[in-house]
Design a protein around this motif. Sequence first.
Motif, mmCIF file in Angstrom:
data_model
loop_
_atom_site.group_PDB
_atom_site.id
_atom_site.type_symbol
_atom_site.label_atom_id
_atom_site.label_comp_id
_atom_site.label_asym_id
_atom_site.label_seq_id
_atom_site.Cartn_x
_atom_site.Cartn_y
_atom_site.Cartn_z
ATOM 1 N N ILE A 196 -0.875 -2.668 -13.301
ATOM 2 C CA ILE A 196 0.224 -2.779 -12.341
ATOM 3 C C ILE A 196 -0.337 -2.812 -10.923
ATOM 4 O O ILE A 196 -1.109 -1.938 -10.536
ATOM 5 C CB ILE A 196 1.180 -1.566 -12.421
ATOM 6 N N PHE A 197 0.077 -3.818 -10.181
ATOM 7 C CA PHE A 197 -0.272 -3.883 -8.769
ATOM 8 C C PHE A 197 1.038 -3.809 -8.016
ATOM 9 O O PHE A 197 1.884 -4.686 -8.145
ATOM 10 C CB PHE A 197 -0.979 -5.214 -8.475
ATOM 11 N N LEU A 198 1.221 -2.745 -7.250
ATOM 12 C CA LEU A 198 2.482 -2.652 -6.528
ATOM 13 C C LEU A 198 2.258 -2.403 -5.048
ATOM 14 O O LEU A 198 1.231 -1.876 -4.635
ATOM 15 C CB LEU A 198 3.390 -1.577 -7.138
ATOM 16 N N THR A 199 3.245 -2.814 -4.269
ATOM 17 C CA THR A 199 3.199 -2.502 -2.849
ATOM 18 C C THR A 199 4.357 -1.568 -2.577
ATOM 19 O O THR A 199 5.364 -1.586 -3.286
ATOM 20 C CB THR A 199 3.386 -3.738 -1.966
ATOM 21 N N THR A 200 4.191 -0.733 -1.605
ATOM 22 C CA THR A 200 5.279 0.173 -1.282
ATOM 23 C C THR A 200 5.140 0.672 0.144
ATOM 24 O O THR A 200 4.047 0.699 0.709
ATOM 25 C CB THR A 200 5.330 1.369 -2.261
ATOM 26 N N GLN A 201 6.283 1.036 0.688
ATOM 27 C CA GLN A 201 6.279 1.724 1.979
ATOM 28 C C GLN A 201 6.467 3.208 1.760
ATOM 29 O O GLN A 201 6.306 3.998 2.660
ATOM 30 C CB GLN A 201 7.424 1.224 2.841
ATOM 31 N N TYR A 202 6.869 3.569 0.520
ATOM 32 C CA TYR A 202 7.122 4.976 0.213
ATOM 33 C C TYR A 202 5.832 5.635 -0.223
ATOM 34 O O TYR A 202 5.306 5.344 -1.288
ATOM 35 C CB TYR A 202 8.154 5.124 -0.898
ATOM 36 N N LEU A 203 5.331 6.526 0.627
ATOM 37 C CA LEU A 203 4.053 7.159 0.326
ATOM 38 C C LEU A 203 4.172 8.090 -0.857
ATOM 39 O O LEU A 203 3.282 8.195 -1.685
ATOM 40 C CB LEU A 203 3.602 7.864 1.586
ATOM 41 N N GLU A 204 5.336 8.685 -0.929
ATOM 42 C CA GLU A 204 5.646 9.567 -2.042
ATOM 43 C C GLU A 204 5.527 8.801 -3.368
ATOM 44 O O GLU A 204 5.021 9.312 -4.373
ATOM 45 C CB GLU A 204 7.083 10.032 -1.784
ATOM 46 N N GLU A 205 5.962 7.554 -3.332
ATOM 47 C CA GLU A 205 5.941 6.729 -4.535
ATOM 48 C C GLU A 205 4.509 6.433 -4.961
ATOM 49 O O GLU A 205 4.151 6.572 -6.129
ATOM 50 C CB GLU A 205 6.688 5.424 -4.237
ATOM 51 N N ALA A 206 3.693 6.032 -3.995
ATOM 52 C CA ALA A 206 2.292 5.731 -4.292
ATOM 53 C C ALA A 206 1.606 6.982 -4.829
ATOM 54 O O ALA A 206 0.835 6.931 -5.787
ATOM 55 C CB ALA A 206 1.584 5.237 -3.047
ATOM 56 N N GLU A 207 1.920 8.107 -4.213
ATOM 57 C CA GLU A 207 1.307 9.367 -4.591
ATOM 58 C C GLU A 207 1.670 9.719 -6.029
ATOM 59 O O GLU A 207 0.842 10.173 -6.803
ATOM 60 C CB GLU A 207 1.821 10.443 -3.629
#
Lengths: 313, 258
Positions: free
Chosen positions: A192-203
Amino acid sequence: MTLVKRNETVIEVRDLEKSFKTIDVLKGVSFNVQRGSIFALLGSNGAGKTTTIKILSTLLKPQSGSAKIEGFDVIKHPGSVRDTISLTGQFSTVDELLTARENLTMIGNLLHLSDVKSRVNDLLEKFNLMEDADRMVATFSGGMKRRLDIAMSLLGTPSVIFLDEPTTGLDPKSRISMWKMIKEFASIGVTIFLTTQYLEEAEYLADRIAILHDGKIVIEGSVSEIKQMIPTVFIILHLNNESEKLKTLNIYKNRNAEIIQGTNHVKVESDGTTVDILDILKKLESNDIVASSFEQKKPTLENVFLKIVNNEV
Amino acid sequence: MNIIKKLKYYTSDTNVMIKRNIVHTVRNLESFLTTILLPVFMMLAFVYVFGGAINVGTMNYVDYVFSGIIIISIAFSASIVAVGVNKDFTKGVIDRFRTMNISKSAIFSGYVFSSMLRNIISIVIITLIAFLIGFRPNATFLDWLMIIGMLLLFIFSFTWMVVMTSILANSPESASGLSMIIVFIPYVSSAFVPPETMPKALRIFAQNQPFTYINDTLKALFLGNPVGNNAVLAIVWCAGIFIFSYIVAQIIYSRKIE
């Protein structure tokens, strides 16, 4: 059971450069993504996340640099790349005038699958859309549309899934079910390669994180590695009134003290050792300030991110 | 991939795309009906309101105006193509198709063939209504075949032009706006009034623009008159419009990935 070979590079990106007219969006981006992992590309608006994902999914050509997916070069062999990937863009590309089932069937037919009907039913079931399968998508909620969008991306059983801001605009409940789904895909060996602005999500989701800023990857590593790059913890002092707050802010200037907006809390940096925390508390005492309580907070990715961005600017 | 397999995929993909566009039309029926009703109302207005004041000689006005109404109906239906194509391009639908290895010709063919189908339906309805209000063509069987051929060629090339301008436009609104400009061009042709009655500049334009050649060809065929060189000019214009639009559409399409 899918045999998962970890430690195998699936996405290999070297020195990607891309500019639109006079604006340099990517100025040499490189990274690797391992099979079965979740890789999050973080960045603020306009950092170049979508441009990167578009290059990797063969929708844009870079000016220079290379990108390989499953060993196929995205510029020289876009057809082979397309056979192994799927893209779910930032804006859902479901067909609003078709039903969920018709959307999936259309994609299945375009992929020339032999068992479209059963694949469609499987995915409707899996994505909890069976009950609404024959309703026009225009009547769906944002969360349902996004689920359908991703279901459509999975019809071709891709080995690499690109998700451009998969949870933007979703309510908390839909976001959590999306997270669950993403983790599930990774567990069966899908990369999975995802982009996000939500740091919580990446974490929460990612095995590895790269932060894109000003056209370059400024930090890349696992969540814990990135957190270690700023070894401080935050001590949050709960004060009782405005004047104490301002005074405290002054005392801890060297610790980058900050008022937490809308509260009487002041945040100061510490290395987390008892000696250092004691030092903070003693200083408070010697200035005749009594905090009603205090707490220790670990840095979040947001802190890391803001720190990097601020240092660079 | 061998050629037979490629051709099989192309036909099957085109089928899927045509079906998709037809379902869109059915589910968005009011916009389709508008493109049929508007020309019908125009025909009624021209025949019963303005027609009396327009001198077209001894001819029945509905016979004079009918070919123009057909052309206007084709122009009106362009807005459906324009909005549909542009939405696909601006809302990421094309991006999804492109990451799936679907040939661009299948995507374009989907737009063009479904547009032809919509136009055939609306032309049949308009023709039936025209008969009800006194349209009496003199066309022979051969003339009818030529009329159908001319109309199909016109719709085909015209739709390609709309597809091309719609990819170029930045939003569905501007795509729809561009198609409205196209709708305006037939008014300055022989469609509704004889060009000889227009001021000089307009008359020169009206006498030499493609809509006039197409309209004059259709009108002559309906009335059983000789078509003269209008038919050849109409075919050349249609072919030119198609070739130009096709090439430009391909260029814009591939530009989008640079």
